[in-house]
Design a protein around this motif. Structure first.
Motif, PDB file in Angstrom:
ATOM      1  N   PHE A   7      41.825  21.783-100.125  1.00  0.00           N
ATOM      2  CA  PHE A   7      41.021  20.915-100.986  1.00  0.00           C
ATOM      3  C   PHE A   7      39.658  20.604-100.356  1.00  0.00           C
ATOM      4  O   PHE A   7      38.667  20.428-101.061  1.00  0.00           O
ATOM      5  N   GLU A   8      39.602  20.557 -99.036  1.00  0.00           N
ATOM      6  CA  GLU A   8      38.322  20.389 -98.334  1.00  0.00           C
ATOM      7  C   GLU A   8      37.446  21.615 -98.568  1.00  0.00           C
ATOM      8  O   GLU A   8      36.235  21.499 -98.799  1.00  0.00           O
ATOM      9  N   LYS A   9      38.051  22.790 -98.539  1.00  0.00           N
ATOM     10  CA  LYS A   9      37.334  24.044 -98.771  1.00  0.00           C
ATOM     11  C   LYS A   9      36.754  24.089-100.184  1.00  0.00           C
ATOM     12  O   LYS A   9      35.595  24.476-100.392  1.00  0.00           O
ATOM     13  N   VAL A  10      37.559  23.691-101.177  1.00  0.00           N
ATOM     14  CA  VAL A  10      37.073  23.662-102.556  1.00  0.00           C
ATOM     15  C   VAL A  10      35.912  22.681-102.696  1.00  0.00           C
ATOM     16  O   VAL A  10      34.921  22.954-103.375  1.00  0.00           O
ATOM     17  N   ALA A  11      36.028  21.529-102.030  1.00  0.00           N
ATOM     18  CA  ALA A  11      34.956  20.524-102.072  1.00  0.00           C
ATOM     19  C   ALA A  11      33.661  21.087-101.491  1.00  0.00           C
ATOM     20  O   ALA A  11      32.563  20.838-102.031  1.00  0.00           O
ATOM     21  N   ASP A  12      33.752  21.844-100.410  1.00  0.00           N
ATOM     22  CA  ASP A  12      32.567  22.489 -99.819  1.00  0.00           C
ATOM     23  C   ASP A  12      31.908  23.431-100.822  1.00  0.00           C
ATOM     24  O   ASP A  12      30.684  23.401-101.023  1.00  0.00           O
ATOM     25  N   GLU A  13      32.731  24.276-101.446  1.00  0.00           N
ATOM     26  CA  GLU A  13      32.209  25.264-102.394  1.00  0.00           C
ATOM     27  C   GLU A  13      31.618  24.579-103.625  1.00  0.00           C
ATOM     28  O   GLU A  13      30.574  25.001-104.142  1.00  0.00           O
ATOM     29  N   LEU A  14      32.256  23.527-104.074  1.00  0.00           N
ATOM     30  CA  LEU A  14      31.755  22.807-105.244  1.00  0.00           C
ATOM     31  C   LEU A  14      30.436  22.113-104.930  1.00  0.00           C
ATOM     32  O   LEU A  14      29.513  22.115-105.756  1.00  0.00           O
ATOM     33  N   ALA A  15      30.334  21.532-103.749  1.00  0.00           N
ATOM     34  CA  ALA A  15      29.091  20.863-103.353  1.00  0.00           C
ATOM     35  C   ALA A  15      27.923  21.845-103.358  1.00  0.00           C
ATOM     36  O   ALA A  15      26.821  21.526-103.846  1.00  0.00           O
ATOM     37  N   GLU A  16      28.133  23.044-102.835  1.00  0.00           N
ATOM     38  CA  GLU A  16      27.079  24.070-102.831  1.00  0.00           C
ATOM     39  C   GLU A  16      26.704  24.469-104.246  1.00  0.00           C
ATOM     40  O   GLU A  16      25.521  24.676-104.562  1.00  0.00           O
ATOM     41  N   THR A  17      27.697  24.568-105.114  1.00  0.00           N
ATOM     42  CA  THR A  17      27.445  24.927-106.510  1.00  0.00           C
ATOM     43  C   THR A  17      26.604  23.871-107.207  1.00  0.00           C
ATOM     44  O   THR A  17      25.649  24.193-107.940  1.00  0.00           O
ATOM     45  N   LEU A  18      26.931  22.606-106.999  1.00  0.00           N
ATOM     46  CA  LEU A  18      26.187  21.523-107.654  1.00  0.00           C
ATOM     47  C   LEU A  18      24.741  21.486-107.182  1.00  0.00           C
ATOM     48  O   LEU A  18      23.824  21.240-107.978  1.00  0.00           O
ATOM     49  N   LYS A  19      24.518  21.748-105.914  1.00  0.00           N
ATOM     50  CA  LYS A  19      23.138  21.767-105.388  1.00  0.00           C
ATOM     51  C   LYS A  19      22.315  22.890-106.015  1.00  0.00           C
ATOM     52  O   LYS A  19      21.127  22.737-106.264  1.00  0.00           O
ATOM     53  N   LYS A  20      22.975  24.016-106.276  1.00  0.00           N
ATOM     54  CA  LYS A  20      22.266  25.142-106.895  1.00  0.00           C
ATOM     55  C   LYS A  20      22.004  24.899-108.377  1.00  0.00           C
ATOM     56  O   LYS A  20      20.955  25.290-108.908  1.00  0.00           O
ATOM     57  N   LYS A  21      22.951  24.252-109.059  1.00  0.00           N
ATOM     58  CA  LYS A  21      22.806  24.033-110.490  1.00  0.00           C
ATOM     59  C   LYS A  21      21.783  22.939-110.807  1.00  0.00           C
ATOM     60  O   LYS A  21      21.057  23.024-111.796  1.00  0.00           O
ATOM     61  N   TRP A  22      21.741  21.907-109.978  1.00  0.00           N
ATOM     62  CA  TRP A  22      20.825  20.788-110.233  1.00  0.00           C
ATOM     63  C   TRP A  22      20.047  20.458-108.959  1.00  0.00           C
ATOM     64  O   TRP A  22      20.230  19.381-108.365  1.00  0.00           O
ATOM     65  N   PRO A  23      19.181  21.373-108.504  1.00  0.00           N
ATOM     66  CA  PRO A  23      18.473  21.169-107.233  1.00  0.00           C
ATOM     67  C   PRO A  23      17.611  19.897-107.202  1.00  0.00           C
ATOM     68  O   PRO A  23      17.494  19.260-106.159  1.00  0.00           O
ATOM     69  N   LYS A  24      17.059  19.525-108.360  1.00  0.00           N
ATOM     70  CA  LYS A  24      16.204  18.324-108.381  1.00  0.00           C
ATOM     71  C   LYS A  24      16.989  17.044-108.098  1.00  0.00           C
ATOM     72  O   LYS A  24      16.433  16.064-107.596  1.00  0.00           O
ATOM     73  N   LEU A  25      18.278  17.077-108.454  1.00  0.00           N
ATOM     74  CA  LEU A  25      19.109  15.898-108.187  1.00  0.00           C
ATOM     75  C   LEU A  25      19.373  15.714-106.706  1.00  0.00           C
ATOM     76  O   LEU A  25      19.773  14.628-106.266  1.00  0.00           O
ATOM     77  N   PHE A  26      19.188  16.770-105.936  1.00  0.00           N
ATOM     78  CA  PHE A  26      19.534  16.708-104.513  1.00  0.00           C
ATOM     79  C   PHE A  26      18.329  16.922-103.587  1.00  0.00           C
ATOM     80  O   PHE A  26      18.483  17.213-102.418  1.00  0.00           O
ATOM     81  N   GLU A  27      17.132  16.770-104.167  1.00  0.00           N
ATOM     82  CA  GLU A  27      15.942  16.828-103.334  1.00  0.00           C
ATOM     83  C   GLU A  27      15.850  15.583-102.482  1.00  0.00           C
ATOM     84  O   GLU A  27      16.078  14.465-102.956  1.00  0.00           O
ATOM     85  N   LYS A  28      15.538  15.767-101.223  1.00  0.00           N
ATOM     86  CA  LYS A  28      15.420  14.618-100.306  1.00  0.00           C
ATOM     87  C   LYS A  28      14.175  13.812-100.646  1.00  0.00           C
ATOM     88  O   LYS A  28      13.131  14.360-100.967  1.00  0.00           O
ATOM     89  N   GLY A  29      14.338  12.499-100.496  1.00  0.00           N
ATOM     90  CA  GLY A  29      13.206  11.620-100.731  1.00  0.00           C
ATOM     91  C   GLY A  29      13.035  11.305-102.199  1.00  0.00           C
ATOM     92  O   GLY A  29      12.177  10.552-102.563  1.00  0.00           O
TER      93      GLY A  29
END
Length: 330
Positions: free
Chosen positions: A308-330
């Motif tokens: 489940f930790e592995k799936v969470a890692d993969e999902l986190a990377e997917t979300l960053k790619k799908k909505w990059p503006k939501l995860f921009e620093k600052g």
């Protein structure tokens, strides 16, 4: 910046593994995580003859939140969020028919091709992958518990409604007269089942169990759990039983039967198959208990599994790619 991942799937134990993955994922993204289950109204379903209604509720989405929604085949929110371009994932439970009957559900899901899907059963994962959807398998899971050394009964935990096929449990109790059977659950067929059970001195019926701890005592003391439902999207009782090293014989109509070995799956139409497979499990009790423990670990049904930790890692990377503006620093 993404502030929160909001899960609207509900608080049933079957969703605990998804909730766990989303919580881990949110933490990796520096966001929060919350669960809710809004009151749902009903709308007439326009597409599927066997599905009578769409379910809908007003969620009032907020900026900076990513939502996890139920299937757009039967829930309206996905369509609303798609039109409004609100970030969301889909938790899908569709059972493919491997026939022309898959056409309309597939057409409906096609509108969501760019979304990430979560599913808890293998048949749905294969169906989505084969049709080029991005999908993450998050099996239903439970904490591992210690089963009793004193196994007393054959257990059935289910609502007594038509699609759960409670009559088959009665037929098994009638056939295996030397075994004690326990049925836990109530529903529209409770009166009928209770009347028929009067002729079966080896069958005890319990309408409900108030605490999960008490329910797991029944699981841990079972020689076998039977789950004969004609159809069940997942069938979390299968996972609950396996968590106590209890063998399971389940209908092929239950989604979680995907995690069981073939010899523990039976057609709900074939009474003789149930008799033969029940007999085999009961006659090889020690081996069956050992196999139940192996299945629980091998199929990642332990909620503490690193999977489940592995799936969470993969999902986190997917979300960053799908909505990059939501995860921009600052």
């Amino acid at each position: 910046m993404a502030e929160k991942i909001v899960d609207v799937l509900g608080f049933h134990p079957v969703y605990e593994s998804i909730s766990s993955v989303l919580s881990k994922c949110a933490k990796k993204l520096g966001a929060g995580h919350s669960r809710t289950y809004p009151d749902r109204g009903k709308m007439q379903h326009l597409f599927l003859a066997k599905t009578k209604t769409f379910s809908y509720s007003k969620l009032n989405p907020k900026k900076g939140e990513i939502y996890v929604l139920n299937s757009p085949i039967v829930f309206f929110e996905g369509w609303e969020f798609l039109v409004k371009r609100i970030p969301f994932l889909i938790a899908e439970e569709y059972h493919p028919k491997n026939s022309a009957r898959d056409t309309i559900p597939l057409l409906m899901l096609g509108f969501f091709k760019g979304k990430a899907f979560l599913t808890q059963i293998k048949r749905t994962k294969s169906f989505l992958q084969n049709n080029r959807f991005q999908v993450f398998l998050v099996p239903p899971a439970e904490l591992k518990k210690k089963g009793s050394k004193n196994r007393k009964h054959v257990l059935c935990v289910s609502r007594t409604v038509a699609n759960k096929n409670p009559q088959l449990s009665l037929k098994l109790a009638e056939h295996f007269k030397k075994e004690q059977f326990v049925m836990i659950g109530r529903g529209e067929l409770s009166k009928e089942i209770s009347e028929k059970a009067k002729a079966l001195p080896n069958l005890k019926i319990i309408d409900s169990v108030q605490e999960r701890e008490e329910l797991f005592k029944y699981y841990s003391e079972a020689k076998l759990l039977i789950h004969p439902a004609w159809k069940d999207p997942i069938g979390h009782v299968i996972i609950e039983a396996l968590s106590t090293q209890t063998p399971v014989l389940a209908s092929s109509g239950a989604g979680a039967s995907d995690f069981l070995p073939k010899e523990w799956i039976a057609s709900p139409k074939n009474e003789q198959e149930w008799i033969e497979k029940t007999k085999a499990i009961l006659e090889n009790q020690e081996e069956s208990i050992r196999k139940a423990e192996e299945v629980f670990e091998k199929e990642h049904l332990n909620i503490e599994d690193p999977y489940f930790e592995k799936v969470a890692d993969e999902l986190a990377e997917t979300l960053k790619k799908k909505w990059p503006k939501l995860f921009e620093k600052g």
